[in-house]
Design an enzyme around this catalytic site. Structure first.
Site, short mmCIF file in Angstrom:
data_model
loop_
_atom_site.label_atom_id
_atom_site.label_comp_id
_atom_site.label_asym_id
_atom_site.label_seq_id
_atom_site.Cartn_x
_atom_site.Cartn_y
_atom_site.Cartn_z
N GLY A 20 -1.29 0.21 18.67
CA GLY A 20 -1.90 -1.11 18.79
C GLY A 20 -1.55 -1.88 20.05
N HIS A 112 -12.80 4.10 26.48
CA HIS A 112 -12.48 5.53 26.54
C HIS A 112 -11.65 5.79 27.80
CE1 HIS A 112 -13.02 9.74 25.46
NE2 HIS A 112 -13.16 9.97 26.75
#
Length: 197
Positions: A20, A112
């Site tokens: 995270g 990405h």
């Protein structure tokens, strides 16, 4: 525009599967904003550290397993309850179901860790991407922020940033350079994308 009322368009849900760090960076970027609220963090792994980050940051979080994500009524009710109008994927490793894509057109974005369309698609995540970049002898890598559609890593590109691949790089050193680009650019690109809705 999302099927949800425009009054909710500035409440964001972050979907994450791992530690995270990107989620935390995004929360901190928007903290204090009068225009955007990170209203919810969704994770799919009960032991993912993103839940601890959410607790420390004071952001509500919910565990939705891969099986839960297949339950359209459950997921849509959750997002409505939190007034979500925009979804940010930050290291989320579950495929987004078609019902969510239909409910949030141009309102789900992903990042990405390569310059798509290179090194994307099934199985291309995390260090696998960087290892593939190195195996192919690329001279540069970077990040791609894109809209999410029903094909993996194939949505319209919103933004790309590049970094060099150095001769002595391994997956770890290249990942560090790519992560720096993520932290620098992703929150800003999210803000600019939301502003266009």
């Amino acid at each position: 525009m999302s099927k949800f009322s425009p009054i909710f368009m500035k409440k964001i849900a972050i979907f994450a599967s791992g530690s995270g760090t990107n989620a935390e960076n995004i929360v901190k970027f928007f903290r204090g904003s009068s225009e955007v609220e990170i209203a919810l963090i969704v994770g799919n792994k009960p032991d993912a550290y993103v839940f601890e980050r959410a607790r420390l940051l004071g952001v509500p979080s919910v565990l939705l397993s891969k099986e839960d994500m297949a339950d359209e009524a459950k997921v849509m009710k959750l997002l409505r309850d939190y007034g979500i109008g925009f979804i940010v994927l930050a290291g989320y490793l579950v495929r987004i179901p078609s019902y969510l894509i239909e409910a949030f057109p141009k309102a789900i974005v992903n990042i990405h860790p390569s310059l798509l369309p290179l090194h994307g698609g099934k199985g291309m995540y995390g260090d696998r991407v960087h290892e593939d970049v190195l195996r192919c002898g690329e001279q540069e890598s970077g990040i791609t922020v894109h809209y999410v559609n029903e094909q993996l890593d194939a949505g319209t590109v919103i933004f790309q940033a590049k970094c060099p691949v150095l001769p002595d790089d391994d997956a770890h050193s290249l990942a560090a350079r790519v992560h720096a680009l993520e932290y620098e650019h992703y929150p800003r690109v999210i803000a600019e994308t939301i502003a266009k809705l």
